[in-house]
Design a protein around this motif. Structure first.
Motif, short mmCIF file in Angstrom:
data_model
loop_
_atom_site.label_atom_id
_atom_site.label_comp_id
_atom_site.label_asym_id
_atom_site.label_seq_id
_atom_site.Cartn_x
_atom_site.Cartn_y
_atom_site.Cartn_z
N THR A 10 0.83 -1.20 0.00
CA THR A 10 0.00 0.00 0.00
C THR A 10 0.86 1.25 0.00
N LEU A 11 1.93 1.25 0.77
CA LEU A 11 2.83 2.42 0.82
C LEU A 11 3.43 2.71 -0.56
N LEU A 12 3.77 1.66 -1.31
CA LEU A 12 4.43 1.84 -2.60
C LEU A 12 3.46 2.15 -3.73
N LEU A 13 2.23 1.63 -3.67
CA LEU A 13 1.33 1.69 -4.82
C LEU A 13 0.17 2.66 -4.66
N ARG A 14 -0.10 3.13 -3.46
CA ARG A 14 -1.30 3.95 -3.26
C ARG A 14 -1.20 5.26 -4.04
N PRO A 15 -2.32 5.71 -4.58
CA PRO A 15 -2.34 7.01 -5.27
C PRO A 15 -2.08 8.15 -4.30
N THR A 16 -1.53 9.22 -4.80
CA THR A 16 -1.28 10.39 -3.98
C THR A 16 -2.60 10.94 -3.42
N GLY A 17 -2.62 11.19 -2.14
CA GLY A 17 -3.81 11.73 -1.51
C GLY A 17 -4.72 10.70 -0.89
N ILE A 18 -4.46 9.41 -1.14
CA ILE A 18 -5.27 8.35 -0.55
C ILE A 18 -4.47 7.68 0.56
N SER A 19 -5.04 7.62 1.74
CA SER A 19 -4.39 6.99 2.88
C SER A 19 -5.34 6.00 3.52
N THR A 20 -4.82 4.86 3.90
CA THR A 20 -5.61 3.86 4.61
C THR A 20 -5.29 3.95 6.10
N LEU A 21 -6.01 3.18 6.88
CA LEU A 21 -5.73 3.15 8.32
C LEU A 21 -4.32 2.65 8.59
N ALA A 22 -3.86 1.68 7.80
CA ALA A 22 -2.51 1.14 8.00
C ALA A 22 -1.45 2.19 7.69
N THR A 23 -1.62 2.93 6.61
CA THR A 23 -0.60 3.93 6.25
C THR A 23 -0.63 5.12 7.21
N GLU A 24 -1.82 5.50 7.68
CA GLU A 24 -1.90 6.59 8.67
C GLU A 24 -1.22 6.18 9.96
N LEU A 25 -1.44 4.94 10.39
CA LEU A 25 -0.78 4.43 11.59
C LEU A 25 0.73 4.43 11.40
N TRP A 26 1.18 3.98 10.24
CA TRP A 26 2.61 3.92 9.94
C TRP A 26 3.23 5.33 9.94
#
Length: 519
Positions: free
Chosen positions: A463-479
């Motif tokens: 998710t960190l490598l492939l997510r579009p700019t501006g989109i965050s998931t709960l995992a990436t926000e926690l990270w």
């Protein structure tokens, strides 16, 4: 010859030569999609040339990262094998109060992502880092991967032979090794395989606890200098290690030894050993769930944390997590269904090859899939770079094996006689599928999709490598918050992730219950 007539008078599984060409072709295409990341990774590494490849792989830093990954995976696997097998024996051979509840407690660490467990430990011990910290948290999080299959194997293994060995003068450990271990070894080694792959592919935990492994090196090579060749070659090393683990598991598991005689789980009264036994059973859930959750709750109820919660951002992260989980589950199910249908009804070398390629994502760490798809889209389809399409496809590649295994079992359980009768009544193969096979296999399809959805919610490196700019998931926000030690700000996202992942888990239990009643 039709699919149903080919099975008439035979077992539900037949030769691959009898399988419809359209099904073989469709399954091959779906399985080949799972191989795109690995194929492109090999091509990318080959373009660098042998000289650059050798120079990169022989660097002291690369050798250190590789050694760190191998040693950590080995220590974690051995620890989980010992603790998981012991826990399974206690669960099945002792008369414990509320035995089913203890089995559920033993499985709880599976619901906690490794990086969330690391976050909980860091809340209490900010200086908690390094090899031993990574070993401890990974071990307690992964122990259920061994406990659950070994407990199931022990329920099917007779206790008679172990009792006979004890009467012949062997001690408890000697009797277990001689009589019981050969019968549960395949289950234990299969669980050890999952632990080894998990430890090799983990990125979030080792990064939070500051222990540098290959996953850390891949992310650093990609993020710091955007060195595509070095990152690709490190990723290829990680894939080779994962494939070695898979090959080693297949060679060492051996044949299943069936146990004659009556089954005798839970025949020993623990007596004074009850308290130590319960203490052993609480090691993994206590250190892997209780400590992290307590740290999460302590931050979440803090008045300052409550005042600083950004409800809009939290809602957006929840929405993105749910949307990606649903999309990933649907795409993985669509890709897995033809492969599962072929593997459930036919056998042969071609079928085995297609099924093995479909399971390739099982040996591909998330960071490898993410990095491979970054390279692939930039070179082949730059318009799709950092798009939701590529992110969802990455999820499908990673978690397709979960769907294939579950769907295959459900489709194979549909009696071949029902298919024969349906064909005799004049239904076309497609009508037989929709009116007979699909309804009966639907619970397994739903279980496979929910397993994928749960995994997507917790996935971090891809998710960190492939997510579009501006989109965050709960995992990436926690990270993002834990990497800068903002533990209070990370607490709401961690709590939301735990609660959100629990929803499909509850639904999954309901579907399994319905499936058992129908059977």
């Amino acid at each position: 010859m039709t699919l149903e007539s080919a099975t008439r008078g035979r077992s539900p599984r037949s030769r691959v030569g009898r399988a419809p060409a359209w099904l073989v072709g469709l399954a091959a295409v779906c399985a080949a999609a799972a191989a795109i990341p690995l194929v492109y990774l090999v091509v990318r590494s080959a373009d660098a040339g042998l000289a650059e490849l050798a120079d990169t792989l022989l660097r002291p830093r690369v050798l250190t990262l590789t050694l760190n990954s191998v040693v950590l995976a080995a220590f974690v696997t051995v620890t989980c094998l010992v603790l998981g097998t012991l826990s399974a024996w206690l669960l099945t051979r002792l008369r414990l109060p509320s035995a089913r509840a203890w089995l559920l407690v033993s499985a709880l660490p599976l619901a906690v992502p490794s990086y969330l467990a690391a976050y909980g430990w860091l809340v209490w011990f900010p200086g908690f880092n390094g090899f031993w910290a990574s070993w401890l948290v990974l071990s307690v999080v992964c122990t259920p991967y061994v406990t659950l299959p070994v407990a199931a194997a022990l329920r099917g293994a007779s206790g008679d032979l172990e009792a006979v060995a004890r009467t012949l003068g062997r001690g408890p450990l000697g009797a277990f090794r001689a009589a019981t271990w050969p019968r549960i070894r395949p289950a234990a080694i299969a669980g050890g395989l999952l632990v080894g792959l998990y430890a090799l592919s983990d990125f979030g935990l080792v990064s939070m606890l500051r222990f540098q492994t290959l996953t850390w090196g891949i992310n650093a090579a990609y993020g710091a200098s955007f060195d595509r060749n070095q990152a690709a070659m490190l990723a290829l090393v990680l894939v080779v290690l994962a494939l070695v683990v898979v090959a080693g598991e297949r060679r060492s598991r051996g044949r299943v030894v069936h146990s004659p005689g009556r089954n005798a789980p839970g025949t020993i009264r623990p007596g004074r050993a009850l308290v130590p036994a319960l203490g052993v059973l609480l090691i993994a859930p206590g250190l892997g769930v209780a400590v992290p959750v307590a740290g999460l709750v302590s931050r979440l109820v803090d008045a300052e944390t409550l005042r600083e919660i950004d409800l809009v951002r939290l809602a957006e992260a929840i929405g993105a997590t749910l949307g990606l989980a649903v999309a990933g589950a649907l795409v993985a199910a669509v890709l897995a269904l033809p492969v599962a249908a072929l593997a459930a009804r036919y056998r042969g070398r071609l079928v085995s090859a297609i099924e093995s390629v479909g399971f390739l994502g099982h040996a591909l760490p998330g960071i490898v899939v993410g990095l491979s798809l970054v390279f692939f889209t930039l070179s082949v389809m730059p318009a799709l770079y950092q798009s939701v399409v590529v992110l969802v496809f990455g999820y499908a590649v990673l978690f397709m094996p979960k769907a294939i295994g579950t769907m295959r079992g459900g489709i194979a359980a549909v009696p071949g006689s029902l298919l024969d009768v349906s064909r005799m009544l004049g239904l076309s193969p497609l009508a037989v599928w929709w009116r007979v096979t699909a309804p009966l296999a639907l619970p397994s399809v739903g279980i496979g999709a929910l397993l994928v959805a749960i995994s997507v919610m917790k996935e971090l490196p891809a998710t960190l490598l492939l997510r579009p700019t501006g989109i965050s998931t709960l995992a990436t926000e926690l990270w993002n918050r834990t990497t800068v030690f903002e533990f209070g700000a990370a607490a709401p996202y961690a709590a939301a992730l735990v609660l959100l992942a629990a929803v499909p888990a509850v639904i999954l239990s309901g579907i399994r219950g319905v499936a058992k009643e129908e059977v």
